[in-house]
Design a protein around this motif. Structure first.
Motif, PDB file in Angstrom:
ATOM      1  N   PHE A 243      32.903 -16.512  42.309  1.00  0.00           N
ATOM      2  CA  PHE A 243      33.659 -17.447  42.909  1.00  0.00           C
ATOM      3  C   PHE A 243      33.165 -18.024  44.361  1.00  0.00           C
ATOM      4  CE2 PHE A 243      36.877 -17.725  46.211  1.00  0.00           C
ATOM      5  CZ  PHE A 243      37.955 -18.178  45.730  1.00  0.00           C
ATOM      6  N   LEU A 244      32.159 -17.440  45.126  1.00  0.00           N
ATOM      7  CA  LEU A 244      31.739 -17.837  46.290  1.00  0.00           C
ATOM      8  C   LEU A 244      30.653 -18.855  45.809  1.00  0.00           C
ATOM      9  CD1 LEU A 244      30.682 -14.501  48.163  1.00  0.00           C
ATOM     10  CD2 LEU A 244      32.699 -15.915  48.459  1.00  0.00           C
ATOM     11  N   TRP A 245      29.952 -18.888  44.951  1.00  0.00           N
ATOM     12  CA  TRP A 245      29.239 -20.211  44.739  1.00  0.00           C
ATOM     13  C   TRP A 245      30.063 -21.211  44.089  1.00  0.00           C
ATOM     14  CZ3 TRP A 245      24.221 -21.051  45.595  1.00  0.00           C
ATOM     15  CH2 TRP A 245      23.282 -19.767  45.539  1.00  0.00           C
ATOM     16  N   TYR A 246      31.147 -21.142  43.430  1.00  0.00           N
ATOM     17  CA  TYR A 246      31.604 -22.330  42.940  1.00  0.00           C
ATOM     18  C   TYR A 246      32.715 -22.937  44.104  1.00  0.00           C
ATOM     19  CZ  TYR A 246      34.368 -24.795  39.409  1.00  0.00           C
ATOM     20  OH  TYR A 246      34.970 -25.802  38.667  1.00  0.00           O
ATOM     21  N   PHE A 247      33.414 -22.035  44.840  1.00  0.00           N
ATOM     22  CA  PHE A 247      34.476 -22.596  45.647  1.00  0.00           C
ATOM     23  C   PHE A 247      33.844 -22.462  47.158  1.00  0.00           C
ATOM     24  CE2 PHE A 247      37.299 -21.187  42.585  1.00  0.00           C
ATOM     25  CZ  PHE A 247      37.740 -22.306  42.110  1.00  0.00           C
ATOM     26  N   ILE A 248      32.888 -21.659  47.727  1.00  0.00           N
ATOM     27  CA  ILE A 248      32.790 -21.668  49.171  1.00  0.00           C
ATOM     28  C   ILE A 248      31.299 -22.519  49.144  1.00  0.00           C
ATOM     29  CG2 ILE A 248      32.411 -20.256  50.926  1.00  0.00           C
ATOM     30  CD1 ILE A 248      34.529 -18.698  50.217  1.00  0.00           C
ATOM     31  N   PHE A 249      30.357 -22.005  48.536  1.00  0.00           N
ATOM     32  CA  PHE A 249      28.972 -23.021  48.653  1.00  0.00           C
ATOM     33  C   PHE A 249      29.146 -24.207  49.123  1.00  0.00           C
ATOM     34  CE2 PHE A 249      25.282 -24.770  46.723  1.00  0.00           C
ATOM     35  CZ  PHE A 249      24.309 -24.367  47.593  1.00  0.00           C
ATOM     36  N   PRO A 250      29.806 -25.081  48.157  1.00  0.00           N
ATOM     37  CA  PRO A 250      29.895 -26.485  48.250  1.00  0.00           C
ATOM     38  C   PRO A 250      30.552 -27.070  49.661  1.00  0.00           C
ATOM     39  CG  PRO A 250      30.731 -26.078  46.098  1.00  0.00           C
ATOM     40  CD  PRO A 250      30.668 -24.709  46.880  1.00  0.00           C
ATOM     41  N   GLU A 251      31.396 -26.297  50.250  1.00  0.00           N
ATOM     42  CA  GLU A 251      32.103 -26.522  51.472  1.00  0.00           C
ATOM     43  C   GLU A 251      31.257 -26.040  52.582  1.00  0.00           C
ATOM     44  OE1 GLU A 251      34.964 -27.721  51.113  1.00  0.00           O
ATOM     45  OE2 GLU A 251      35.025 -27.261  48.744  1.00  0.00           O
ATOM     46  N   LEU A 252      30.139 -25.402  52.460  1.00  0.00           N
ATOM     47  CA  LEU A 252      29.122 -25.031  53.483  1.00  0.00           C
ATOM     48  C   LEU A 252      28.221 -26.411  53.704  1.00  0.00           C
ATOM     49  CD1 LEU A 252      28.489 -21.417  52.930  1.00  0.00           C
ATOM     50  CD2 LEU A 252      30.265 -22.270  54.579  1.00  0.00           C
ATOM     51  N   LEU A 253      27.967 -27.012  52.741  1.00  0.00           N
ATOM     52  CA  LEU A 253      27.001 -28.184  52.533  1.00  0.00           C
ATOM     53  C   LEU A 253      27.518 -29.479  53.459  1.00  0.00           C
ATOM     54  CD1 LEU A 253      25.845 -28.112  48.709  1.00  0.00           C
ATOM     55  CD2 LEU A 253      24.755 -27.177  50.687  1.00  0.00           C
TER      56      LEU A 253
ATOM     57  N   TRP B  71      28.527 -33.958  45.900  1.00  0.00           N
ATOM     58  CA  TRP B  71      27.633 -34.195  44.607  1.00  0.00           C
ATOM     59  C   TRP B  71      27.756 -32.942  43.779  1.00  0.00           C
ATOM     60  CZ3 TRP B  71      22.769 -31.995  43.567  1.00  0.00           C
ATOM     61  CH2 TRP B  71      22.025 -32.648  42.467  1.00  0.00           C
ATOM     62  N   VAL B  72      27.610 -31.758  44.484  1.00  0.00           N
ATOM     63  CA  VAL B  72      27.634 -30.589  43.859  1.00  0.00           C
ATOM     64  C   VAL B  72      28.936 -30.387  42.781  1.00  0.00           C
ATOM     65  CG1 VAL B  72      27.751 -27.920  44.185  1.00  0.00           C
ATOM     66  CG2 VAL B  72      25.903 -29.295  45.187  1.00  0.00           C
ATOM     67  N   LYS B  73      30.018 -30.851  43.511  1.00  0.00           N
ATOM     68  CA  LYS B  73      31.284 -30.515  42.964  1.00  0.00           C
ATOM     69  C   LYS B  73      31.493 -31.446  41.899  1.00  0.00           C
ATOM     70  CE  LYS B  73      33.718 -30.202  46.961  1.00  0.00           C
ATOM     71  NZ  LYS B  73      34.734 -30.156  47.857  1.00  0.00           N
ATOM     72  N   ARG B  74      30.897 -32.893  41.941  1.00  0.00           N
ATOM     73  CA  ARG B  74      31.328 -33.918  40.870  1.00  0.00           C
ATOM     74  C   ARG B  74      30.290 -34.711  40.523  1.00  0.00           C
ATOM     75  NH1 ARG B  74      37.301 -35.894  42.425  1.00  0.00           N
ATOM     76  NH2 ARG B  74      36.610 -37.023  40.699  1.00  0.00           N
ATOM     77  N   GLY B  75      29.152 -34.626  41.303  1.00  0.00           N
ATOM     78  CA  GLY B  75      28.148 -35.701  41.101  1.00  0.00           C
ATOM     79  C   GLY B  75      27.014 -35.091  39.932  1.00  0.00           C
TER      80      GLY B  75
END
Lengths: 295, 240, 219
Positions: B76-86, B93-97
């Protein structure tokens, strides 16, 4: 108040009718027989299907479907001649509900389960208690109203739902190029919409309204489009026990006729404890009228 | 049992295809994640046995963080929180690119998680070697790198084959958690079939048999390897 | 995303989460105790010279190691009522599933531990006239346990975390309760971050304290 009295009259009337054929009723129903032997009725419920069936702050299951099931349990008490019948709450998920019904663990399932013909091969359903269908939730100002607007965009879908089936079918028919993000449950689908992983989330419209009412910025989101599928909800009961199924249907029909059904509906939906604010739709109102069979 | 069995559903289109594609994704996630787990885990494990205090504490910190949070939560953390920290552009890019964002998220998550366990196995393997071997190696003038390269690693990797097999099978089975972020692997596909047809028992039976078959193949292969690699002089099946 | 972190939801949920944590603790404790006991027996059988015994133990271990835990829990939950003839309740079916499953893993860990003991130790034991069981009891197992302590502990921590799979049968452990609140209130970020922190602090302090103990006993 008037309605409530009518409801009680209707139920006691039903009880009276049932009393006439009581012995035969239990004998001809394996579910009633096992409930009578155990002195317990095992009620399957969901844990987060707001406002149909969910765990409240006190840790007890509640909701629209759970209330309806309690009415049915009252009638089971009469039929099994056991006023002290206990209710054992068994939490179920979309993965366990069928198996638990098949292996005899639960006697009825009170959740938000779509009634369809394929599933009838495995379980039976009582009368339709709610009608919904697939719609889209998106951010306001995204320019999305219908599925056709999603061409080239990303949509989140909940794994294995009837919504997923419906969206993929329509997209294929119309030749739309839509990217899918599969999610495990509704809140994750919602989170994907909120954080921009997806441009829209497709689900039963009632659930979308529930998610919006629970979101941090309800004003930023919208539910749009035509119904892309038809999802009638029903209470599930074990397969091949027509006596037991009839017992439930009689209770529901009596409540639909007396107007009690709509009162329970209003308690949960208009505006309901979660402020979902969904007055009864004309379709559901008609469905109640049609299913209020006479004795 | 009040259940309407219909085994035919398993070989009906499209469900048969779903099971096969599910198995394919399961194997793909497991294989890619194992590459990360083995490489990273070996590095971390070795770091923890060196004399360098910085390397030791980095290694220890890594293991503690990754093995002390449930995999489901890490997913969950990798999928939902990690991209928001970048930074925002990277996050998007991580979410859709990138192609297959769910797949790669699952691979990274499973790989980094299992690396912490692999590291512990490697460390235990190296520590199980008697001190005399290391001292002997240094006495004949091997550099620390050479001690690892020629003495410690060859011996320890041979003794930890059984637990490493377990770790690999673990990654294979844990890949089922990738379904929580939307990778349509074997377990997810059987759930799909369950939801579509309500024939859950058939689908779960098929999944169980497939998991057991794959595991059986891996274990048989590794048993042969284990026997071949057994070190004479240690209690082991191979030496008996 | 983090600026509007909703702490109230977490605070209101504390009693409910604590209820779940109690189940997590209980289940972990019972499953470790049972699994360790059964695991030692299995490991000894697996390494024994009696062919039937070692084959039986080997098959048991291989069978359970090849199944994802989630499927084991699933099958026990749905099939045990058939075998027994009545519903047994989620807790007992899950406890049995965890114990049998963990035993297979403990067995493998201990087998590796026993094999890491040098054979000269056993031979020395035999030379001074120790029987097989005495040799195991006084020479091999104490050393094997020490070698394997870090991995046994890792496995215990894993089990503590794995108990969350009881969601399959609708039991309410810590993670399941957190998910219920997260789903009901639509506050995933808050609850999952809390869960991550709680698990991390608990597991870390557990491993650190055990490691202190272990240092005292290491060879």
């Amino acid at each position: 108040m008037k309605f409530k009295n009518l409801g009680i009259v209707a139920i006691s009337l039903a009880a009276f009718y049932a009393a006439g054929s009581m012995a035969g009723e239990v004998d001809s129903s394996f579910v009633l027989k096992r409930i009578q032997e155990r002195g317990v009725v095992n009620m399957g419920h969901r844990e987060a299907s707001v406002p149909f069936s969910y765990i409240g702050d006190d840790g007890k299951p509640k909701g629209y479907s759970v209330d309806l099931c309690h009415k049915i349990v009252e009638q089971i008490k009469v039929s099994t001649e056991n006023p002290d019948l206990k209710i054992n709450y068994v939490p179920v998920t979309s993965q366990t509900r069928i198996a638990l019904m098949a292996n005899g663990t639960i006697d009825l399932e009170c959740g938000s389960t779509t009634h369809n013909l394929t599933r009838q091969k495995q379980v039976d359903y009582l009368a339709t208690t709610f009608i919904t269908g697939t719609k889209l939730a998106s951010k306001k100002g995204s320019g999305i109203t219908e599925l056709e607007d999603m061409d080239g965009k990303v949509i989140a879908l909940s794994l294995g739902t009837t919504n997923e089936k419906a969206i993929k079918r329509v997209a294929e028919e119309k030749g739309l190029n839509i990217k899918y993000v599969m999610v495990k449950d509704h809140p994750q689908g919602w989170l994907n919409l909120e954080n921009g992983r997806a441009d829209a989330y497709a689900s039963d419209d009632v659930l979308l309204y529930g998610l919006i009412s629970k979101s941090k910025n309800p004003d930023d989101f919208q539910v749009t489009g035509r119904f892309l599928s038809y999802d009638p909800y029903g209470i599930m009961v074990p397969h091949d026990d027509s006596t037991y199924r009839r017992l439930g249907d009689v209770v529901l029909a009596d409540m639909m006729r007396s107007g009690e059904m709509q009162k329970i509906y209003d308690t949960w939906f208009n505006p309901g404890p979660t402020d979902i604010g969904m007055p009864i739709s004309s379709t559901l109102k008609t469905a109640f009228e049609v299913q209020a069979l006479p004795h | 049992m009040n259940y309407n069995w219909d085994w035919g559903v398993l070989v009906t289109a499209p469900y048969f295809g779903w099971i096969i594609s599910g198995l394919g994704w399961t194997l793909a996630v497991a294989a890619c994640a194992w590459l990360i787990a083995f490489t990273l885990g070996s590095i971390i494990g070795i770091m923890r046995t060196t004399d360098n205090p910085v390397a030791r504490s980095i290694g220890a910190g890594y293991v503690e963080v990754f093995r002390n949070i449930p995999l489901l939560v890490q997913m969950f953390l990798w999928y939902f929180i990690f991209p928001e920290l970048l930074p925002e552009a990277w996050g998007t890019w991580v979410k859709r690119g990138i192609p297959l964002p769910e797949f790669w998220t699952a691979v990274v998550c499973l790989g980094t998680y299992t690396a912490s366990r692999v590291a512990e196995q490697v460390r235990a393997g190296i520590n199980a070697i008697s001190l005399g071997q290391k001292q002997a190696a240094m006495a004949i003038g091997l550099a620390p790198m050479q001690v690892y390269r020629y003495i410690l690693l060859p011996v320890s990797y041979r003794t930890i084959i059984p637990p490493m097999t377990s770790e690999f099978l673990g990654i294979f089975k844990n890949s089922s958690l990738a379904l929580t972020i939307g990778v349509l692997e074997l377990t997810a596909q059987t759930r799909q079939i369950e939801e579509y047809t309500f024939q859950g028992f058939e689908a779960f039976t098929a999944a169980t048999i497939l998991y057991i078959t794959v595991t059986f193949i891996v274990m048989t292969a590794m048993a042969v390897v284990e026997k071949k690699m057994a070190i004479p002089g240690m209690i082991s099946l191979g030496a008996k | 995303m983090f600026s509007d972190f909703d702490f109230d939801v977490v605070i209101n949920a504390i009693p409910f989460l604590w209820e779940g944590m109690q189940l997590t603790f209980l289940l972990t404790f019972l499953a470790i105790t049972g699994g360790l006991f059964l695991g030692v027996l299995l490991a000894l059988s697996r390494l024994s010279h009696i062919k039937v015994l070692s084959f039986a133990a080997g098959s048991y271990v291989n069978f359970f190691r090849s199944m994802p835990l989630i499927l084991v829990i699933f099958w026990f939950y749905f099939l045990v009522p058939f075998i027994v003839g009545r519903p047994v309740g989620g807790f007992y079916s899950v406890l049995v599933a965890f114990t049998l499953f963990e035993a297979a893993y403990y067995c493998e860990i201990m087998r590796a531990g026993i094999q890491s003991v040098r054979i000269s130790q056993v031979q020395a034991g035999q030379a001074i006239g120790l029987s097989y069981s005495q040799n195991m009891r006084y020479i091999v197992l104490p050393q094997a346990f020490r070698n394997m302590t870090p991995i046994l502990l890792t496995q215990a921590v894993i089990l503590f975390q794995d108990t969350s799979l009881v969601y399959v049968v609708g039991l309410h452990d810590f993670l399941v309760n957190a998910e219920i609140v997260a789903t009901r209130e639509n506050r995933l970020i808050e609850l999952f971050s809390t869960v991550a922190v709680v698990y991390f602090v608990l597991c870390l302090s557990f491993s650190l304290s055990i490691r202190k103990l272990q240092k005292r006993f290491s060879i």
